[in-house]
Design an enzyme around this catalytic site. Structure first.
Site, PDB file in Angstrom:
ATOM      1  N   THR A 137      46.953  80.157  13.003  1.00  0.00           N
ATOM      2  CA  THR A 137      45.829  80.361  12.090  1.00  0.00           C
ATOM      3  C   THR A 137      46.307  80.791  10.703  1.00  0.00           C
ATOM      4  O   THR A 137      47.383  81.383  10.569  1.00  0.00           O
ATOM      5  CB  THR A 137      44.910  81.462  12.666  1.00  0.00           C
ATOM      6  OG1 THR A 137      44.048  81.951  11.652  1.00  0.00           O
ATOM      7  CG2 THR A 137      45.701  82.658  13.178  1.00  0.00           C
ATOM      8  N   ASP A 138      45.479  80.526   9.696  1.00  0.00           N
ATOM      9  CA  ASP A 138      45.809  81.002   8.345  1.00  0.00           C
ATOM     10  C   ASP A 138      45.693  82.527   8.235  1.00  0.00           C
ATOM     11  O   ASP A 138      46.179  83.129   7.284  1.00  0.00           O
ATOM     12  CB  ASP A 138      44.932  80.320   7.281  1.00  0.00           C
ATOM     13  CG  ASP A 138      43.434  80.564   7.453  1.00  0.00           C
ATOM     14  OD1 ASP A 138      43.035  81.242   8.425  1.00  0.00           O
ATOM     15  OD2 ASP A 138      42.660  80.070   6.607  1.00  0.00           O
ATOM     16  N   GLU A 139      45.057  83.150   9.242  1.00  0.00           N
ATOM     17  CA  GLU A 139      44.831  84.597   9.152  1.00  0.00           C
ATOM     18  C   GLU A 139      46.133  85.388   9.215  1.00  0.00           C
ATOM     19  O   GLU A 139      46.171  86.554   8.818  1.00  0.00           O
ATOM     20  CB  GLU A 139      43.849  85.054  10.238  1.00  0.00           C
ATOM     21  CG  GLU A 139      42.540  84.300  10.122  1.00  0.00           C
ATOM     22  CD  GLU A 139      41.389  84.873  10.932  1.00  0.00           C
ATOM     23  OE1 GLU A 139      41.385  86.071  11.217  1.00  0.00           O
ATOM     24  OE2 GLU A 139      40.479  84.077  11.265  1.00  0.00           O
ATOM     25  N   TYR A 163      43.904  90.647  15.970  1.00  0.00           N
ATOM     26  CA  TYR A 163      43.991  89.208  16.272  1.00  0.00           C
ATOM     27  C   TYR A 163      45.096  88.547  15.454  1.00  0.00           C
ATOM     28  O   TYR A 163      45.996  87.897  15.995  1.00  0.00           O
ATOM     29  CB  TYR A 163      42.637  88.522  15.996  1.00  0.00           C
ATOM     30  CG  TYR A 163      42.740  87.010  15.900  1.00  0.00           C
ATOM     31  CD1 TYR A 163      43.100  86.246  17.001  1.00  0.00           C
ATOM     32  CD2 TYR A 163      42.487  86.342  14.697  1.00  0.00           C
ATOM     33  CE1 TYR A 163      43.217  84.853  16.921  1.00  0.00           C
ATOM     34  CE2 TYR A 163      42.587  84.955  14.601  1.00  0.00           C
ATOM     35  CZ  TYR A 163      42.958  84.221  15.715  1.00  0.00           C
ATOM     36  OH  TYR A 163      43.071  82.854  15.622  1.00  0.00           O
ATOM     37  N   LYS A 167      48.713  86.806  16.594  1.00  0.00           N
ATOM     38  CA  LYS A 167      49.060  85.401  16.313  1.00  0.00           C
ATOM     39  C   LYS A 167      50.350  85.342  15.480  1.00  0.00           C
ATOM     40  O   LYS A 167      51.186  84.463  15.671  1.00  0.00           O
ATOM     41  CB  LYS A 167      47.914  84.697  15.571  1.00  0.00           C
ATOM     42  CG  LYS A 167      46.661  84.465  16.394  1.00  0.00           C
ATOM     43  CD  LYS A 167      46.861  83.522  17.580  1.00  0.00           C
ATOM     44  CE  LYS A 167      47.124  82.085  17.180  1.00  0.00           C
ATOM     45  NZ  LYS A 167      47.145  81.184  18.361  1.00  0.00           N
TER      46      LYS A 167
HETATM   47  P1  NAD Z   1      38.563  79.818  21.937  1.00  0.00           P
HETATM   48  O1  NAD Z   1      38.485  81.304  22.063  1.00  0.00           O
HETATM   49  O2  NAD Z   1      37.310  79.027  21.766  1.00  0.00           O
HETATM   50  O3  NAD Z   1      39.304  79.196  23.224  1.00  0.00           O
HETATM   51  C1  NAD Z   1      40.452  79.776  23.767  1.00  0.00           C
HETATM   52  C2  NAD Z   1      40.701  79.132  25.129  1.00  0.00           C
HETATM   53  O4  NAD Z   1      41.904  79.701  25.685  1.00  0.00           O
HETATM   54  C3  NAD Z   1      39.582  79.404  26.149  1.00  0.00           C
HETATM   55  O5  NAD Z   1      39.275  78.222  26.843  1.00  0.00           O
HETATM   56  C4  NAD Z   1      40.198  80.441  27.082  1.00  0.00           C
HETATM   57  O6  NAD Z   1      39.662  80.365  28.413  1.00  0.00           O
HETATM   58  C5  NAD Z   1      41.662  80.072  27.030  1.00  0.00           C
HETATM   59  N1  NAD Z   1      42.540  81.212  27.362  1.00  0.00           N
HETATM   60  C6  NAD Z   1      42.463  82.473  26.876  1.00  0.00           C
HETATM   61  N2  NAD Z   1      43.435  83.226  27.414  1.00  0.00           N
HETATM   62  C7  NAD Z   1      44.161  82.416  28.236  1.00  0.00           C
HETATM   63  C8  NAD Z   1      45.303  82.601  29.047  1.00  0.00           C
HETATM   64  N3  NAD Z   1      45.912  83.793  29.131  1.00  0.00           N
HETATM   65  N4  NAD Z   1      45.801  81.542  29.735  1.00  0.00           N
HETATM   66  C9  NAD Z   1      45.181  80.318  29.668  1.00  0.00           C
HETATM   67  N5  NAD Z   1      44.081  80.089  28.916  1.00  0.00           N
HETATM   68  C10 NAD Z   1      43.584  81.130  28.203  1.00  0.00           C
HETATM   69  O7  NAD Z   1      39.580  79.556  20.753  1.00  0.00           O
HETATM   70  P2  NAD Z   1      39.595  78.353  19.682  1.00  0.00           P
HETATM   71  O8  NAD Z   1      38.706  78.701  18.564  1.00  0.00           O
HETATM   72  O9  NAD Z   1      39.420  77.087  20.403  1.00  0.00           O
HETATM   73  O10 NAD Z   1      41.091  78.476  19.158  1.00  0.00           O
HETATM   74  C11 NAD Z   1      42.155  77.762  19.790  1.00  0.00           C
HETATM   75  C12 NAD Z   1      43.455  78.097  19.099  1.00  0.00           C
HETATM   76  O11 NAD Z   1      43.372  77.738  17.718  1.00  0.00           O
HETATM   77  C13 NAD Z   1      43.811  79.585  19.127  1.00  0.00           C
HETATM   78  O12 NAD Z   1      45.202  79.705  19.336  1.00  0.00           O
HETATM   79  C14 NAD Z   1      43.421  80.074  17.748  1.00  0.00           C
HETATM   80  O13 NAD Z   1      44.211  81.177  17.363  1.00  0.00           O
HETATM   81  C15 NAD Z   1      43.699  78.852  16.904  1.00  0.00           C
HETATM   82  N6  NAD Z   1      42.887  78.712  15.679  1.00  0.00           N
HETATM   83  C16 NAD Z   1      41.537  78.831  15.740  1.00  0.00           C
HETATM   84  C17 NAD Z   1      40.780  78.652  14.573  1.00  0.00           C
HETATM   85  C18 NAD Z   1      39.270  78.734  14.605  1.00  0.00           C
HETATM   86  O14 NAD Z   1      38.645  78.662  13.542  1.00  0.00           O
HETATM   87  N7  NAD Z   1      38.628  78.834  15.755  1.00  0.00           N
HETATM   88  C19 NAD Z   1      41.423  78.366  13.366  1.00  0.00           C
HETATM   89  C20 NAD Z   1      42.821  78.250  13.348  1.00  0.00           C
HETATM   90  C21 NAD Z   1      43.538  78.412  14.521  1.00  0.00           C
HETATM   91  P1  TYD Z   2      34.375  84.434  12.224  1.00  0.00           P
HETATM   92  O1  TYD Z   2      33.596  83.214  12.574  1.00  0.00           O
HETATM   93  O2  TYD Z   2      34.383  85.576  13.186  1.00  0.00           O
HETATM   94  O3  TYD Z   2      35.851  83.941  11.878  1.00  0.00           O
HETATM   95  P2  TYD Z   2      37.086  84.787  11.220  1.00  0.00           P
HETATM   96  O4  TYD Z   2      36.764  86.233  11.212  1.00  0.00           O
HETATM   97  O5  TYD Z   2      38.202  84.459  12.167  1.00  0.00           O
HETATM   98  O6  TYD Z   2      37.267  84.216   9.848  1.00  0.00           O
HETATM   99  O7  TYD Z   2      33.834  84.981  10.843  1.00  0.00           O
HETATM  100  C1  TYD Z   2      33.839  84.187   9.679  1.00  0.00           C
HETATM  101  C2  TYD Z   2      33.375  85.054   8.534  1.00  0.00           C
HETATM  102  O8  TYD Z   2      32.002  85.404   8.765  1.00  0.00           O
HETATM  103  C3  TYD Z   2      34.130  86.378   8.432  1.00  0.00           C
HETATM  104  O9  TYD Z   2      34.279  86.690   7.037  1.00  0.00           O
HETATM  105  C4  TYD Z   2      33.206  87.375   9.094  1.00  0.00           C
HETATM  106  C5  TYD Z   2      31.832  86.821   8.806  1.00  0.00           C
HETATM  107  N1  TYD Z   2      30.788  87.117   9.836  1.00  0.00           N
HETATM  108  C6  TYD Z   2      29.573  87.682   9.449  1.00  0.00           C
HETATM  109  O10 TYD Z   2      29.316  87.941   8.258  1.00  0.00           O
HETATM  110  N2  TYD Z   2      28.646  87.934  10.419  1.00  0.00           N
HETATM  111  C7  TYD Z   2      28.877  87.668  11.736  1.00  0.00           C
HETATM  112  O11 TYD Z   2      27.991  87.947  12.580  1.00  0.00           O
HETATM  113  C8  TYD Z   2      30.120  87.062  12.113  1.00  0.00           C
HETATM  114  C9  TYD Z   2      30.411  86.735  13.547  1.00  0.00           C
HETATM  115  C10 TYD Z   2      31.047  86.800  11.115  1.00  0.00           C
END
Ligand code: NAD
Ligand code: TYD
Length: 360
Positions: A137-139, A163, A167
């Site tokens: 992630t970019d975070e 988090y 990562k």
């Molecule tokens: P998510 O929380 O929707 O899904 C995570 C999945 O991993 C779930 O299906 C969960 O059951 C599984 N999981 C959790 N712990 C596990 C374990 N110990 N063993 C096996 N499976 C396990 O997450 P997401 O949003 O789909 O993100 C997927 C990946 O992409 C993550 O690594 C996250 O850090 C990265 N990512 C997410 C975003 C975003 O905006 N959502 C952006 C950049 C990177």
């Molecule tokens: P989120 O979807 O949790 O992603 P991330 O924190 O990983 O970027 O949140 C996106 C942005 O929205 C973040 O700045 C937090 C804000 N946010 C709210 O303002 N209200 C909410 O209820 C949630 C879940 C997020």
């Protein structure tokens, strides 16, 4: 075949569904072993269209279970591991960080170790072609000031939440397994994703679901925090590019060049819903917007410089934020059952805890 971890979550499941669409067009669909623990965020229903499809082998299990992972590697002999599995919600990491360390750090470590043992046992072309693709992630780069340039791949890791720290630790382990042992890794750092099958604890799906339910739309603090949004299938396409053509050991940033303030996104969602599913009283959903206590340590701004993947690998996003957001709202409207099924008792408990019971 490939081994996907976390393929029942938001991005992982979109990746698996897209993989079959994209690879069947080019060279006959390549099978997927999908290892997922099915935490609250994992939903097998998302993959229901693959039921009975022999190309998709779903395994319920933990990436930290070394014996299970080693067995799967020996049995299925994947040419790549695509590692999505993680705890992914910043707010949950603030309330309960331990699961983030367990899965994102220890789980990634155990997965890397099993991958290394497997890779060492390969020979010839299979060994040369193997890839471990780590999805990050970019975070991990921390927070940007309003006028700072967007994150490049050389930006230092400065994670601010449990988090992002977990990562970042995983990113470092992946790097070390390449540097020390030669494991052929690739790492991607992507900006915020949105789209179908997004668990409604994250900003965009939460706001759509709450709006439709007549609930408050809880914007943290002043709502001027900025994220750089990418439609999920654009992320999946970028990952296929990196897997195919990425240079071993390299990091690729992925982003849509869509910087938006949270409050503007919530207003955009309200405007789309006003058009697509007007409130019965004819008033705007924007009346439901409420500013609530800010997230502790809230990062102010993320922005991705995606020049490296665009120039080196020729990837570009297909969706604009406007087209992607409309598709996302339309998807939620068309899939009320998927949404209802993930709003379990545990989901309601989380919402009540995170918003002090005021928006449950
Ligand atoms: P998510 O929380 O929707 O899904 C995570 C999945 O991993 C779930 O299906 C969960 O059951 C599984 N999981 C959790 N712990 C596990 C374990 N110990 N063993 C096996 N499976 C396990 O997450 P997401 O949003 O789909 O993100 C997927 C990946 O992409 C993550 O690594 C996250 O850090 C990265 N990512 C997410 C975003 C975003 O905006 N959502 C952006 C950049 C990177
Ligand atoms: P989120 O979807 O949790 O992603 P991330 O924190 O990983 O970027 O949140 C996106 C942005 O929205 C973040 O700045 C937090 C804000 N946010 C709210 O303002 N209200 C909410 O209820 C949630 C879940 C997020």
């Amino acid at each position: 075949m490939i081994l996907v971890t976390g393929g029942a979550g938001f991005i992982g499941a979109n990746f698996v569904l897209d993989w079959f669409k994209a690879t069947s067009e080019t060279k006959g669909a390549e099978p997927v072993v999908n290892l997922d623990k099915l935490t609250y965020a994992g939903n097998p229903e998302t993959l229901s269209s693959l039921q009975g499809d022999a190309r998709h082998v779903f395994v319920e299990g933990d990436i930290g279970d070394s014996a299970l992972v080693s067995r799967l590697l020996v049995q299925h002999k994947p040419r790549a591991i695509i590692h999505f599995a993680a705890e992914s919600h910043v707010d949950r990491s603030i309330h309960s960080p331990e699961a983030f360390i367990e899965t994102n750090v220890m789980g990634t470590f155990r997965l890397l170790d099993a991958a290394l043992n497997y890779w060492k046992g390969l020979a010839g072309d299979a060994k040369a072609a193997f890839r471990f693709l780590h999805i990050s992630t970019d975070e991990v780069y921390g927070s940007l000031s309003a006028d700072a340039p967007a994150f490049t791949e050389t930006h230092p890791h400065q994670p601010n939440s449990p988090y992002s720290a977990s990562k970042a630790a995983a990113d470092h382990l992946v790097r070390a397994y390449h540097h020390t042992y030669g494991l052929p890794v690739l790492t991607t750092n992507c900006s915020n994703n949105y789209g179908p099958y997004h668990f409604p604890e994250k900003l965009i799906p939460l706001m759509i679901v709450n709006a439709l339910a007549g609930k408050a739309l809880p914007v943290y603090g002043d709502g001027l925090q900025i994220r750089d949004w990418l439609y999920v299938t654009d992320h999946c396409a970028a990952l296929r590019c990196v897997l195919h053509d990425g240079r071993v050991g390299e990091v690729y940033n992925i982003g849509g060049n869509n910087e938006r303030a949270n409050i503007d996104i919530v207003k955009d969602i309200c405007a789309l819903l006003d058009q697509l599913r007007p409130r019965e009283d004819g008033k705007s959903y924007a009346l439901q917007i409420t500013h609530v206590t800010d997230r502790p340590g809230h990062d102010r701004r993320y922005a991705i410089n995606a020049a490296k993947i665009e120039c080196e690998l020729g990837w570009k996003p297909a969706e604009t934020f406007e087209t992607g957001l409309r598709k996302t709202v339309e998807w939620v409207l068309a899939n009320p059952q998927w949404i209802a099924n993930v709003q379990s008792g545990a989901y309601r408990e989380w919402i009540s805890k995170n918003y002090n019971g005021t928006h449950a």
